[in-house]
Each structure stands twice: as C-alpha cells, then as structure tokens.
Design a protein around this motif. Sequence first.
Motif, PDB file in Angstrom:
ATOM      1  N   ARG A 139       0.814  -1.222   0.000  1.00 35.89           N
ATOM      2  CA  ARG A 139       0.000   0.000   0.000  1.00 35.89           C
ATOM      3  C   ARG A 139       0.844   1.267   0.000  1.00 35.89           C
ATOM      4  NH1 ARG A 139      -4.718  -0.505   4.589  1.00 35.89           N
ATOM      5  NH2 ARG A 139      -5.375  -2.676   4.269  1.00 35.89           N
ATOM      6  N   MET A 140       2.113   1.158   0.403  1.00 33.41           N
ATOM      7  CA  MET A 140       2.910   2.333   0.717  1.00 33.41           C
ATOM      8  C   MET A 140       4.090   2.460  -0.247  1.00 33.41           C
ATOM      9  SD  MET A 140       0.858   2.885   3.172  1.00 33.41           S
ATOM     10  CE  MET A 140       1.481   4.406   3.884  1.00 33.41           C
ATOM     11  N   TRP A 144       8.076   5.602   2.350  1.00 35.29           N
ATOM     12  CA  TRP A 144       7.438   5.221   3.622  1.00 35.29           C
ATOM     13  C   TRP A 144       8.091   3.980   4.196  1.00 35.29           C
ATOM     14  CZ3 TRP A 144       5.109   1.071   5.851  1.00 35.29           C
ATOM     15  CH2 TRP A 144       4.331   1.299   7.001  1.00 35.29           C
ATOM     16  N   ARG A 145       8.343   2.994   3.356  1.00 32.81           N
ATOM     17  CA  ARG A 145       8.941   1.750   3.834  1.00 32.81           C
ATOM     18  C   ARG A 145      10.336   1.995   4.401  1.00 32.81           C
ATOM     19  NH1 ARG A 145       6.445  -0.187  -1.037  1.00 32.81           N
ATOM     20  NH2 ARG A 145       8.443  -0.444  -2.110  1.00 32.81           N
ATOM     21  N   ASN A 191       3.808   5.321  12.233  1.00 30.91           N
ATOM     22  CA  ASN A 191       3.599   5.410  10.790  1.00 30.91           C
ATOM     23  C   ASN A 191       2.367   4.629  10.337  1.00 30.91           C
ATOM     24  OD1 ASN A 191       6.124   6.866  10.083  1.00 30.91           O
ATOM     25  ND2 ASN A 191       7.112   5.009  10.841  1.00 30.91           N
ATOM     26  N   GLU A 194      -0.934   6.195   9.007  1.00 33.15           N
ATOM     27  CA  GLU A 194      -1.055   6.497   7.574  1.00 33.15           C
ATOM     28  C   GLU A 194      -1.643   5.309   6.825  1.00 33.15           C
ATOM     29  OE1 GLU A 194       2.726   8.519   6.115  1.00 33.15           O
ATOM     30  OE2 GLU A 194       3.230   8.006   8.205  1.00 33.15           O
ATOM     31  N   VAL A 195      -1.220   4.105   7.203  1.00 31.89           N
ATOM     32  CA  VAL A 195      -1.754   2.902   6.567  1.00 31.89           C
ATOM     33  C   VAL A 195      -3.254   2.790   6.840  1.00 31.89           C
ATOM     34  CG1 VAL A 195      -1.594   0.390   6.467  1.00 31.89           C
ATOM     35  CG2 VAL A 195       0.475   1.761   6.806  1.00 31.89           C
ATOM     36  N   ARG A 198      -5.166   5.161   4.886  1.00 32.27           N
ATOM     37  CA  ARG A 198      -4.850   5.090   3.455  1.00 32.27           C
ATOM     38  C   ARG A 198      -4.456   6.468   2.940  1.00 32.27           C
ATOM     39  NH1 ARG A 198      -6.897   0.186   0.817  1.00 32.27           N
ATOM     40  NH2 ARG A 198      -7.785  -1.153   2.445  1.00 32.27           N
ATOM     41  N   GLU A 200      -0.865   8.388   2.922  1.00 31.28           N
ATOM     42  CA  GLU A 200       0.555   8.533   3.217  1.00 31.28           C
ATOM     43  C   GLU A 200       0.952  10.007   3.249  1.00 31.28           C
ATOM     44  OE1 GLU A 200       4.845   7.236   1.270  1.00 31.28           O
ATOM     45  OE2 GLU A 200       3.106   5.902   1.064  1.00 31.28           O
TER      46      GLU A 200
END
Length: 344
Positions: A139-140, A144-145, A191, A194-195, A198, A200
Amino acid sequence: MASGSCSTALHTELGISVPETVHLQASDIEAETLHWARMMGLTANRRDAERLGRARFHLAAARFLPHVPAADVTLFSQWTTWFFFLDDEQDDGLAGHDQAWVRRTYGSLLAIVSTSRPPGPASPLQAALADLWQRTAPRMTPAWRTRFTTQMRHHRDAFLEQADNRVNGRVPSVEDYPRLRRRANGEHMFNLFEVAHRAEIPAPLARTSAWSELCAAANDITAWCNDIASYDRESASGDTTNYVTVFRHALGCDTRTAVEQVKQQIRRRLDDLRNARRLLGQETHRLHLDDQRHPIAQVADTLTDLPGTHFGWLLDSGRYTFPPPLNHDGTTGRAEDRPPPQPA
C-alpha cells in the motif's frame, strides 16, 4: 478495567480530554485480532492468551480510529498485538538482558521488512510480522517503507541500550531518557496511522520538523503516561526504563515528587503537540500540498488526539494500574511516601 477516581483525576489534572467515541465494530475487530493471534501462534499457551485478552488492544485501535473501515482498524490492531509480544520480550523475556538475543531477533525481523519473507523456519513473531508486512507494504511507497525500517532499527538500538542498562544497573539520565523512551516506545508504529487512513504523508512533508515534532510529541506523551501507569510493576522488577524512576534517581526524591516531575513534562509536550499540529498546516501550504490537505489532516488529527484516545485505552486495559490517589497530607499511602514519624 484499570479505572477509578485516581486515574480519572490524573488525565483531568493533565488537561487530557478522553473522547467517548469507539468504533461501532469493536467486537468484530476484537474477534478478528484474537483469531489472527492464535493462527500466528502468538497465543499458543493459556498465559499468553490471557495476557492479550486483558490488554484489549482492539479497543486501543477502536478508540484511535473510530471512523476508519473496520478492516483497516483490524490490521492496525493486529500490528499493535504483534508489537505487544515483541515489547514484552524486553520487559519479561530474554531481550531484557541479552544483547545477543536482541541482535539475532532483530536481524530476522529486519530481514522480513526487506524481503517480506522470514529467513528460514519462522518463529511466531517472525511469521506474524511477515503476514503483516505482506498486507501493509504494497500500500505504501518506498519512501514510507524506508522511514518505517529506519525507525525499526531505532527500536532495536533502544532494546540494546536498555539491556545494557539492566545488566550494568544503570539508570538513564534525565537528559538522555526522552530519546531512549521514544525509540523504545516504537517510533515506527506511529507510521501505521497512515496505513489505516490510506493517506501517506508526502515525503517532503514527512521530512519537516513540524511532522517529526508532531510524531515525537504524541509518542512522548503516550509513553510517559504509560510510565506513570506501569511504575509500580516496573519498579518491582528492577526496570529502570521509566521516567518516574529516572527522576527519583536524579533528584533523590520520593515517588510522589518524581510523578509530579513527569506530569510537568507531559503538560509541556501537550503544548508542543498542539504547536506542531498548527505548524504542519502551514508547512502543507508552503510545500504546495493543499490538494492533499484533507488526507494529511486525517492522519495529523489522529496523532493530535492520541493523548486522549490513548488514555481512554489505558482506562479500558487490564495491562496498567495507576498510582493511588493522594491523601489530604499529600502522601499516596505507599510506605516510601509516608512522612517520618515525629518524636513523642
């Protein structure tokens, strides 16, 4: 439920308002979370199942994210459950004193967030993280990761520092403690809002001091409230990663005085949190991100509301208890806080 007049007085005294809103599907979120924990092998014995049941992490998620689709709240609840089992390894397990265990365990966990697969046969912690990461990472964005993984390394480093402190009987200094506690509290977990939304945070905004301070202040406040709630348990076990313990050691004072010092720091950070939220709005405009203002605000407002929604969960959970209320003479009833006897 860890409620009562003393806990209610604490959040009221701090100026933290506890919202009443809880996700309408909280019971479904609970059922899905407990089922997932069993499937992952996290609750293979009765003791772990009972501990998880008392903690009521589904209610934390249901309070933090009351208007988010239930599937996304369930994923957040499962992440929180995984973190609970990892965190308790440093409170009650090998991670508390064994740096080699921390390095070995985190080596495998960090490998999972790099490859999405456990390296070899998976422990329940590894299998659970692999499942969560496979449902989260797609999703990111890579940015972000990377942010998540970097902060996960900070968590490992905090575990290593805490283990060293325990082995050597070292109490962190007042100056060093906030950094250590912030990392030990799981920066990377913040973080996940944000997930859930949905939404970011754009990389340029995530690099601003306003965003960093918003996350840090929300982290500090929740961690330090936990410190007050868990002080009796952690003090009894000799754990020094607690703000109350840090102040008692630094000032040579009693528990009541140390708790008051922590309360002062929480009030200061509440002001910092509100200021950071205001500055984030300004930064959103400066970076020409006004077209993304609504999703950014959803995440930012969840973080800004976290002191109250988190405190609501503290009252729901059986994981924490608060200090006893003060007597009229300012003592708490603890032997260590009673005034010395007066000569006849």
